[in-house]
Design a protein around this motif. Sequence first.
Motif, PDB file in Angstrom:
ATOM      1  N   LEU A  59      -4.477 -12.070 -14.390  1.00 19.32           N
ATOM      2  CA  LEU A  59      -3.499 -11.502 -13.466  1.00 19.32           C
ATOM      3  C   LEU A  59      -3.103 -10.112 -13.931  1.00 19.32           C
ATOM      4  CD1 LEU A  59      -1.008 -14.514 -12.991  1.00 19.32           C
ATOM      5  CD2 LEU A  59      -3.007 -13.915 -11.600  1.00 19.32           C
ATOM      6  N   GLN A  60      -3.113  -9.165 -12.995  1.00 18.38           N
ATOM      7  CA  GLN A  60      -2.564  -7.836 -13.256  1.00 18.38           C
ATOM      8  C   GLN A  60      -1.687  -7.464 -12.071  1.00 18.38           C
ATOM      9  OE1 GLN A  60      -5.718  -5.103 -14.349  1.00 18.38           O
ATOM     10  NE2 GLN A  60      -6.123  -6.163 -16.285  1.00 18.38           N
ATOM     11  N   THR A  61      -1.019  -6.326 -12.139  1.00 18.43           N
ATOM     12  CA  THR A  61      -0.045  -5.995 -11.098  1.00 18.43           C
ATOM     13  C   THR A  61       0.101  -4.485 -10.934  1.00 18.43           C
ATOM     14  OG1 THR A  61       2.275  -6.264 -10.443  1.00 18.43           O
ATOM     15  CG2 THR A  61       1.836  -6.127 -12.800  1.00 18.43           C
ATOM     16  N   PHE A  62       0.520  -4.082  -9.755  1.00 18.49           N
ATOM     17  CA  PHE A  62       0.878  -2.681  -9.535  1.00 18.49           C
ATOM     18  C   PHE A  62       2.345  -2.415  -9.905  1.00 18.49           C
ATOM     19  CE2 PHE A  62      -3.046  -2.741  -7.182  1.00 18.49           C
ATOM     20  CZ  PHE A  62      -3.498  -1.427  -7.230  1.00 18.49           C
ATOM     21  N   SER A  63       3.045  -3.451 -10.379  1.00 21.25           N
ATOM     22  CA  SER A  63       4.497  -3.334 -10.576  1.00 21.25           C
ATOM     23  C   SER A  63       4.916  -2.596 -11.843  1.00 21.25           C
ATOM     24  CB  SER A  63       5.138  -4.728 -10.621  1.00 21.25           C
ATOM     25  OG  SER A  63       4.966  -5.407  -9.407  1.00 21.25           O
ATOM     26  N   ALA A 114       2.711  -0.487 -14.953  1.00 20.73           N
ATOM     27  CA  ALA A 114       2.141   0.826 -15.280  1.00 20.73           C
ATOM     28  C   ALA A 114       1.958   1.702 -14.029  1.00 20.73           C
ATOM     29  CB  ALA A 114       0.804   0.651 -15.999  1.00 20.73           C
ATOM     30  N   TRP A 115       1.568   1.101 -12.929  1.00 22.39           N
ATOM     31  CA  TRP A 115       1.315   1.876 -11.703  1.00 22.39           C
ATOM     32  C   TRP A 115       2.613   2.329 -11.041  1.00 22.39           C
ATOM     33  CZ3 TRP A 115      -3.444   3.544 -10.142  1.00 22.39           C
ATOM     34  CH2 TRP A 115      -4.571   2.928 -10.714  1.00 22.39           C
ATOM     35  N   GLY A 116       3.736   1.742 -11.456  1.00 24.11           N
ATOM     36  CA  GLY A 116       5.035   2.203 -10.966  1.00 24.11           C
ATOM     37  C   GLY A 116       5.347   1.804  -9.538  1.00 24.11           C
ATOM     38  N   LEU A 117       4.775   0.698  -9.043  1.00 26.13           N
ATOM     39  CA  LEU A 117       4.927   0.346  -7.631  1.00 26.13           C
ATOM     40  C   LEU A 117       5.506  -1.060  -7.441  1.00 26.13           C
ATOM     41  CD1 LEU A 117       1.555   1.907  -6.386  1.00 26.13           C
ATOM     42  CD2 LEU A 117       3.854   2.798  -5.982  1.00 26.13           C
ATOM     43  N   ALA A 118       6.540  -1.385  -8.221  1.00 22.76           N
ATOM     44  CA  ALA A 118       7.138  -2.733  -8.120  1.00 22.76           C
ATOM     45  C   ALA A 118       7.660  -3.003  -6.709  1.00 22.76           C
ATOM     46  CB  ALA A 118       8.260  -2.894  -9.145  1.00 22.76           C
ATOM     47  N   GLY A 119       8.132  -1.955  -6.038  1.00 20.96           N
ATOM     48  CA  GLY A 119       8.690  -2.127  -4.702  1.00 20.96           C
ATOM     49  C   GLY A 119       7.663  -2.470  -3.641  1.00 20.96           C
ATOM     50  N   LEU A 120       6.387  -2.157  -3.892  1.00 14.40           N
ATOM     51  CA  LEU A 120       5.351  -2.466  -2.901  1.00 14.40           C
ATOM     52  C   LEU A 120       5.031  -3.949  -2.856  1.00 14.40           C
ATOM     53  CD1 LEU A 120       2.469   0.157  -2.968  1.00 14.40           C
ATOM     54  CD2 LEU A 120       4.469   0.042  -1.517  1.00 14.40           C
ATOM     55  N   ARG A 121       5.173  -4.641  -3.991  1.00 13.65           N
ATOM     56  CA  ARG A 121       4.773  -6.046  -4.150  1.00 13.65           C
ATOM     57  C   ARG A 121       3.256  -6.179  -4.003  1.00 13.65           C
ATOM     58  NH1 ARG A 121       6.705  -7.239  -7.040  1.00 13.65           N
ATOM     59  NH2 ARG A 121       6.621  -9.480  -6.821  1.00 13.65           N
ATOM     60  N   LEU A 122       2.531  -5.804  -5.021  1.00 12.96           N
ATOM     61  CA  LEU A 122       1.083  -5.982  -4.987  1.00 12.96           C
ATOM     62  C   LEU A 122       0.587  -6.444  -6.358  1.00 12.96           C
ATOM     63  CD1 LEU A 122      -1.384  -5.836  -3.141  1.00 12.96           C
ATOM     64  CD2 LEU A 122      -1.772  -3.502  -3.932  1.00 12.96           C
ATOM     65  N   GLY A 123       0.100  -7.667  -6.391  1.00 10.30           N
ATOM     66  CA  GLY A 123      -0.446  -8.246  -7.613  1.00 10.30           C
ATOM     67  C   GLY A 123      -1.927  -8.503  -7.441  1.00 10.30           C
ATOM     68  N   GLY A 161      -2.258 -10.317  -3.949  1.00 10.85           N
ATOM     69  CA  GLY A 161      -1.114 -11.117  -3.519  1.00 10.85           C
ATOM     70  C   GLY A 161       0.149 -10.293  -3.383  1.00 10.85           C
ATOM     71  N   ASN A 162       1.146 -10.881  -2.748  1.00  7.10           N
ATOM     72  CA  ASN A 162       2.475 -10.287  -2.614  1.00  7.10           C
ATOM     73  C   ASN A 162       3.154 -10.372  -3.989  1.00  7.10           C
ATOM     74  OD1 ASN A 162       5.073  -9.561  -1.927  1.00  7.10           O
ATOM     75  ND2 ASN A 162       5.167 -10.861  -0.136  1.00  7.10           N
ATOM     76  N   GLY A 163       2.730  -9.470  -4.883  1.00  8.93           N
ATOM     77  CA  GLY A 163       3.077  -9.555  -6.301  1.00  8.93           C
ATOM     78  C   GLY A 163       2.172 -10.559  -6.992  1.00  8.93           C
ATOM     79  N   SER A 164       2.091 -10.496  -8.345  1.00  7.77           N
ATOM     80  CA  SER A 164       1.326 -11.540  -9.048  1.00  7.77           C
ATOM     81  C   SER A 164       1.980 -12.886  -8.822  1.00  7.77           C
ATOM     82  CB  SER A 164       1.241 -11.310 -10.556  1.00  7.77           C
ATOM     83  OG  SER A 164       1.608 -10.026 -10.915  1.00  7.77           O
ATOM     84  N   ASP A 165       3.263 -12.854  -8.473  1.00  4.06           N
ATOM     85  CA  ASP A 165       3.971 -14.108  -8.222  1.00  4.06           C
ATOM     86  C   ASP A 165       3.286 -14.939  -7.144  1.00  4.06           C
ATOM     87  OD1 ASP A 165       5.766 -13.306 -10.140  1.00  4.06           O
ATOM     88  OD2 ASP A 165       7.286 -12.606  -8.722  1.00  4.06           O
ATOM     89  N   GLU A 166       2.712 -14.286  -6.132  1.00  2.97           N
ATOM     90  CA  GLU A 166       2.007 -15.061  -5.106  1.00  2.97           C
ATOM     91  C   GLU A 166       0.786 -15.770  -5.700  1.00  2.97           C
ATOM     92  OE1 GLU A 166       0.476 -13.018  -1.583  1.00  2.97           O
ATOM     93  OE2 GLU A 166      -0.186 -14.919  -0.724  1.00  2.97           O
ATOM     94  N   ALA A 167       0.060 -15.060  -6.557  1.00  2.00           N
ATOM     95  CA  ALA A 167      -1.126 -15.678  -7.167  1.00  2.00           C
ATOM     96  C   ALA A 167      -0.719 -16.860  -8.055  1.00  2.00           C
ATOM     97  CB  ALA A 167      -1.904 -14.640  -7.971  1.00  2.00           C
ATOM     98  N   ILE A 168       0.363 -16.706  -8.793  1.00  2.00           N
ATOM     99  CA  ILE A 168       0.845 -17.796  -9.659  1.00  2.00           C
ATOM    100  C   ILE A 168       1.145 -19.027  -8.801  1.00  2.00           C
ATOM    101  CG2 ILE A 168       2.774 -18.532 -11.142  1.00  2.00           C
ATOM    102  CD1 ILE A 168       2.959 -15.509 -12.025  1.00  2.00           C
ATOM    103  N   ASP A 169       1.867 -18.812  -7.713  1.00  4.08           N
ATOM    104  CA  ASP A 169       2.241 -19.911  -6.818  1.00  4.08           C
ATOM    105  C   ASP A 169       1.008 -20.567  -6.198  1.00  4.08           C
ATOM    106  OD1 ASP A 169       4.104 -21.520  -5.266  1.00  4.08           O
ATOM    107  OD2 ASP A 169       3.503 -20.294  -3.559  1.00  4.08           O
TER     108      ASP A 169
END
Length: 349
Positions: A206-210, A212-221, A79-87
């Motif tokens: 739910l996990q995220t690239f934001s 530990a992976w250091g990629l919060a700007g990519l938006r990938l959950g 998802g576009n961040g884990s936020d998309e999956a939550i929604d």
Amino acid sequence: MVKKQLTFTINSLVRKNILSMKPYSSARDEFKGTAEVYLDANENPYQSLYNRYPDPLQLAVKKEIAKLKNVSAQQIFLGNGSDEAIDLLIRAFCEPTIESIVIVEPTYGMYSVCAEVNNVTVQRVSLTENFDIDTEVILTTVTPYTKLIFLCSPNNPSGNLLSREKIETILNNFNGLVIIDEAYIDFAKSKSFIGELKNYPNVVVLQTFSKAWGLAGLRLGICYASEGVISILNKVKYPYNINTQTQQLALEALGRKEQKDRWVDEIIAEREKLIQQLAALKIVQTVFPSDANFLLVRVTNANHLYETLMHKGIIVRNRSNVKLCNDCLRITIGTSEENRKLIQALQQL
Ligand SMILES: *Cc1c(COP(=O)(O)O)cnc(C)c1O
């Protein structure tokens, strides 16, 4: 608590309109192979970078994640961040104005925000004084209309893992989905609940690239669940929810997993150092145990300290108005240089 027989199927959980609707079918859904000439998606043939629509199901990225996490690609939603999956979980499973979710506070703010946007009732339960869950309270709060229970472990903003046994009690006794948000799991001692996918039909991780992976700007959950749940999420998502560049950069990052592991080791080492240094300060009352890349710290006057640090150019998160967090600041672990500046600023007070 005795283990009850779970009595749901995914089709009985999901909203009736979602179950019966026909999903959008994109050009890339209808032709999945490779070809010489693509004249099916109204793309511009002259531009060569980014002119093509991305893979709607992100299979190359999912294949790598599946290998890394020992699951199948069909158990993964991106998802576009884990936020998309939550929604999407709330939208697909909860009938507005009728059905509800349970959240355990203090916790991540997006569960209740997404529910409220969708006019889904939020049943709010409190964590215990030491920020763990009370299974009795949660299970007696559940009604026949409760579809989802959100648990955040390690929890934001407290930083601790929830008790694994208690989470399993919830999984064993709730006829709905239990969503375990593991945004910070890389920094924790305990292993992920992804390994429980084969034991519990109702677990969603739910996990995220934001973080530990250091990629919060990519938006990938990432959302891991049974194939039934994942196919529902795929049915309701935007067709091309993850853009081409994000998919490419995620693939590159997955190829450099050791880098992520080194960062995690360094952040954990910094965290342990910071705990000692903070605990030695007079203004610090409590440094709460952390399995994450941040510390919740109770101080003498959080509002004042927050302002003081801000004027010195150091921004932390003031959590003092949050349940159970009076006079608490949440401090992200920075580089060793940033942490040194923080401690120096605090020692100068
Ligand atoms: C940071 C965070 C996330 C990450 O959200 P993204 O949309 O993936 O950036 C999810 N859950 C919690 C608890 C978080 O703190």
